[in-house]
Design a protein around this motif. Sequence first.
Motif, short mmCIF file in Angstrom:
data_model
loop_
_atom_site.label_atom_id
_atom_site.label_comp_id
_atom_site.label_asym_id
_atom_site.label_seq_id
_atom_site.Cartn_x
_atom_site.Cartn_y
_atom_site.Cartn_z
N THR A 95 -72.37 11.38 0.52
CA THR A 95 -73.16 10.25 0.01
C THR A 95 -73.01 10.13 -1.51
O THR A 95 -72.81 9.05 -2.06
CB THR A 95 -74.65 10.43 0.37
N GLN B 298 -81.57 8.60 5.76
CA GLN B 298 -80.84 9.81 6.15
C GLN B 298 -81.35 10.39 7.46
O GLN B 298 -80.58 10.83 8.31
CB GLN B 298 -80.94 10.85 5.04
N SER C 77 -88.92 14.09 -3.24
CA SER C 77 -88.51 13.34 -2.06
C SER C 77 -88.63 11.86 -2.40
O SER C 77 -89.26 11.49 -3.39
CB SER C 77 -89.37 13.70 -0.83
N SER D 94 -84.62 7.14 0.50
CA SER D 94 -83.46 8.01 0.74
C SER D 94 -83.67 8.85 2.00
O SER D 94 -82.73 9.12 2.74
CB SER D 94 -83.19 8.90 -0.48
N ASN E 35 -75.86 20.05 6.75
CA ASN E 35 -77.06 19.33 6.32
C ASN E 35 -78.31 20.11 6.74
O ASN E 35 -78.43 20.52 7.89
CB ASN E 35 -77.10 17.94 6.97
N LEU F 77 -82.52 15.96 0.81
CA LEU F 77 -81.25 15.27 1.03
C LEU F 77 -80.14 16.25 1.37
O LEU F 77 -80.15 17.40 0.94
CB LEU F 77 -80.88 14.44 -0.21
N GLU G 192 -80.92 7.51 -3.88
CA GLU G 192 -80.62 8.92 -4.13
C GLU G 192 -80.65 9.20 -5.64
O GLU G 192 -81.18 10.23 -6.08
CB GLU G 192 -79.26 9.29 -3.54
N SER H 37 -80.43 15.57 -4.76
CA SER H 37 -81.41 15.13 -5.77
C SER H 37 -81.53 16.19 -6.85
O SER H 37 -81.64 15.89 -8.03
CB SER H 37 -82.78 14.91 -5.15
#
Lengths: 336, 336
Positions: free
Chosen positions: B315, A146, A138, A142, B87, A86, A52, A91
């Motif tokens: 996270t 996820q 991306s 990570s 999310n 994420l 991450e 990020s």
Amino acid sequence: MQRIGSYTLQLDPPAYVLGSGSFAGKKEGEGPLKAYFDATHDDTTLGEDSWEKAESKLQTEAVKTAIQKAHLKSADIQYIFAGDLLNQCISSTYGLRGLGIPFLGQYGACSTMAQGLGMASVFVSSGAAENAVAVTSSHFCSAERQFRFPLEYGGQRTPTAQWTATAAGAAVLGHRPSAISVREVTFGRMTDLGVSDANNMGAAMAPAAVRTLTDYFTDTGTKPQDFDLVLTGDLGYVGSSLLREIMRKAGWNLETNHNDCGLMLYDRKKQDVHAGGSGCGCSGSVVCGYVFKQMEAGALNDVLFAATGALMSPTALQQGESIVGIAHAIHLHRET
Amino acid sequence: MQRIGSYTLQLDPPAYVLGSGSFAGKKEGEGPLKAYFDATHDDTTLGEDSWEKAESKLQTEAVKTAIQKAHLKSADIQYIFAGDLLNQCISSTYGLRGLGIPFLGQYGACSTMAQGLGMASVFVSSGAAENAVAVTSSHFCSAERQFRFPLEYGGQRTPTAQWTATAAGAAVLGHRPSAISVREVTFGRMTDLGVSDANNMGAAMAPAAVRTLTDYFTDTGTKPQDFDLVLTGDLGYVGSSLLREIMRKAGWNLETNHNDCGLMLYDRKKQDVHAGGSGCGCSGSVVCGYVFKQMEAGALNDVLFAATGALMSPTALQQGESIVGIAHAIHLHRET
């Protein structure tokens, strides 16, 4: 700024691409576009403690490079439009918190590069900003842990699955004329035809690309052949085939000048990426690397960039939901 | 559209609030603002199979009501700016996919209502949209299990913890003059002073509110006393106390006319919410319910609404990160 047709914004004055940055990982550096990245990292942790954090660093690099190439400083940028895959877009937040630029988080899944470019262009064209940045990223590792499985699990992937790119792309948009302008923007509508296979994102997103491209061509009175490149990202092999087929049946010919960022980033014959690349950083790095450099070199004059996104989460799919697709289109024009 | 000072946009023409919707759950309906919601739900599943789907439904209700009150139809809305805490922002995508309105996902954590209002206002003022919608939501149960613990675990909460509101707020912004206008927007910069306690979001976000409010007052040459209400959301008790203290030391007096959505939504003496309410839906429902109705009734003329957000994920905190705060400010003016 003028609204034309039902869904398209004509930017007058246009927003100009003043600088861009494009960074990627090892696998991407072994692909056909290596020469167009500003740098690639053989160590996909980028020396950080976690994937991450590595992804955050890709965004930091891309933005700093884009601002530098635009011959500007952070203080010259009024807004930064950023997003990623994420949870809670970390990020972007952790990668950009040190810049001191007003931050507007965007969530468009893999369509984020087009959404951000569109937002930044609207803000510049309207005078809300003198300069604005769009950035996305991306990271394979990570994203895998996820959205799918721990990497250590070594799960098999289906033939329709795509490979999340480890990459980031950033662009500075501004008033100052340059070689590349953003002429029109078509922000897309959500499209859900009921695809629920998380390993077949291409099929889930293709109908959204059909809709947005059709909206754009209808609103502007153009056709695919008016562009040197109609570039989707990232439908991959499955989604691109579906897109071309549906468009052909509706009377739009995409056979000759369509390509997809997910098909361009890797060599599918030599690299094990199944249906192609995906992830926000896929179209982000292809556009901010390959496309802008090809346009600056005069090899491409008009590019219609339509990034696609799958607006879903593992939780939604576990609850039986289908995958909502979206696509945003940006007309990039080379000033001559 | 005019940029004034370093960080503020003056909207000329302004964007007008044409309609709003505000829905909430049982606990919120037992609080002091019950009369200002369009409806509250005693069943917090809203008859759906999951809390995530219930939250989506809150957004659907809020948007449909806002559009209806604006005497418009979905087809009259050019863009919808939506986001939430889940999310990949699934409350927004699944709640709004049926509307057929171009969708621009926003991620600002609990600042999303202000971010969306600002975005929609900029798009309307610039002529990019005739009408645009901003919407956000949160749900106690979907947030708890995603960010903290399964509800069934019954974990104890610390005194600084806030209670995620089960609520949604939506507003239609447009060109057509109405009783309430958006006059200025200050989009904020990320601020991180190193707070890493996920149970003390107020402390993490207060410095961001200080920064954005200071930016706004400096840019516009105004002071807190020029407003009937300086409304943060959602700092709660801890964050509000910190905000007032830091502002006082810097020469800005917030003692007399500051309030916080997290302090208004519940009765902290009677309801067990510890430091107050939080979640995107907290400020969303307070602004789209209480504030707009009080302004329409003439009880409030000028409101400076500065929603705050904590840009972090579980996270990130597990990896030792601190919590990045952000705040966006919107000046709401009653037309007389």
